[in-house]
Design a protein around this motif. Sequence first.
Motif, PDB file in Angstrom:
ATOM      1  N   VAL A   9      -6.425  -4.927  -1.305  1.00  0.00           N
ATOM      2  CA  VAL A   9      -5.424  -4.175  -2.056  1.00  0.00           C
ATOM      3  C   VAL A   9      -4.031  -4.468  -1.521  1.00  0.00           C
ATOM      4  N   ARG A  10      -3.879  -4.519  -0.216  1.00  0.00           N
ATOM      5  CA  ARG A  10      -2.568  -4.792   0.360  1.00  0.00           C
ATOM      6  C   ARG A  10      -2.107  -6.215   0.044  1.00  0.00           C
ATOM      7  N   ALA A  67       0.128  11.016  -6.392  1.00  0.00           N
ATOM      8  CA  ALA A  67       0.974   9.839  -6.572  1.00  0.00           C
ATOM      9  C   ALA A  67       1.875   9.618  -5.362  1.00  0.00           C
ATOM     10  N   ARG A  68       2.412  10.694  -4.803  1.00  0.00           N
ATOM     11  CA  ARG A  68       3.259  10.550  -3.620  1.00  0.00           C
ATOM     12  C   ARG A  68       2.464   9.958  -2.452  1.00  0.00           C
ATOM     13  N   ARG A  69       1.205  10.349  -2.324  1.00  0.00           N
ATOM     14  CA  ARG A  69       0.380   9.804  -1.249  1.00  0.00           C
ATOM     15  C   ARG A  69       0.107   8.319  -1.465  1.00  0.00           C
ATOM     16  N   VAL A  70      -0.182   7.935  -2.704  1.00  0.00           N
ATOM     17  CA  VAL A  70      -0.448   6.522  -2.989  1.00  0.00           C
ATOM     18  C   VAL A  70       0.784   5.680  -2.685  1.00  0.00           C
ATOM     19  N   GLY A  78       4.235   1.595  -0.257  1.00  0.00           N
ATOM     20  CA  GLY A  78       5.392   1.452   0.619  1.00  0.00           C
ATOM     21  C   GLY A  78       6.658   1.176  -0.160  1.00  0.00           C
ATOM     22  N   ASP A  79       7.649   0.658   0.542  1.00  0.00           N
ATOM     23  CA  ASP A  79       8.960   0.434  -0.074  1.00  0.00           C
ATOM     24  C   ASP A  79       9.367  -1.035  -0.098  1.00  0.00           C
TER      25      ASP A  79
END
Length: 352
Positions: free
Chosen positions: A244-245, A268-271, A277-278
């Motif tokens: 996934v990463r 959604a915030r956790r995902v 990430g950013d």
Amino acid sequence: MPDDLLVLVDPDLYDDVARCAAAAGYRTVAARPDDCRREWLTSRAVVADPAAIAVLTLIHPPRRDGLILVSAEEPRADTWRMAMDLGATDAAALPSDENRLVRSLTDVRVPRRRPAGVLAVIGAHGGAGASTLAAAVALTSVGNGSSTLLLDLDDVAPGADLLLGIEQRPGLRWQDLSLDGGVVGGTALHHALPRAGSGLAVLTSERLPTRAPGSDAVAAVIDAGQAHGDLVVVDLPRADTPVVRTAIASADLVVLVSAPSVGGCAAARRVVGRLIGDEVSVELVVRGPSPGGLRPAQVADAIGVPLIAAYRPDPRLPVRLEGGPLRVRPRSPLGRAAQAVHSRVAGQGRAA
């Protein structure tokens, strides 16, 4: 001066290959598959039949570009695996596919196509509709004239092939690819995968997979799709895994699908925080309706990502999917959302 074409085929195929080579401007060079290292390394292109591929697999020559598999009939899956491990970029069944072989030999000389985009789609929670949206975007892309590659990385889900009604079609699955960090040709990949229509190739897992896809294979397939000029659409599971990463790191845009609810916002915030990430662009699609009256813009603000589209689910879609493949009507809520996402990743502007 013409380029050299190394021909490793049975005598029954040689005349057909020689005719195609002449049409593409090549000079044919014949050799034995078990004694062709110099020609293998120096020829501009190589044409090999299944028997030659089997011999080459045993002697392990270096991987190379410009290898084309030819045969008198559709090659078997194990032949495809061996050919792609050697670097095969395309295949042709002779004599019916002579024009295809001429085009493939000609394409060896030209630069690769402009790389296309990579879109990853992930659900914030179960039942968000991410897999359906990913398939809808892929179908929309094909409808807009783009060659498209749909990658299903959730090896415990029903499968994108089932959603598209192609689960019985022959072709490679993730478990058939053992690239071990190598590369694969985009044209060969399209030819080896099951298709949903003329422009959409689909790569998913076996119904009862023995192992999950590997990160190297995922990276190689994404690279192949980009080099081929495809829009690559990746359907991601909610899992913190190297696969996934790898897919997220390769994406130009990650689309997060969520319900307009307090629980959906929290998930959604956790995902976003734990998986995405950013370092990659992430934007939101909201699939309603909201049980508490939350507006899509409020959901996007709560999660902290831009909103691409919001749509209501079609209550008749589950019934239609029980009886047939996914069909996307352009004016339906799903069709409009898919078009908005496709426009965004295709660089045609942001649709909200």
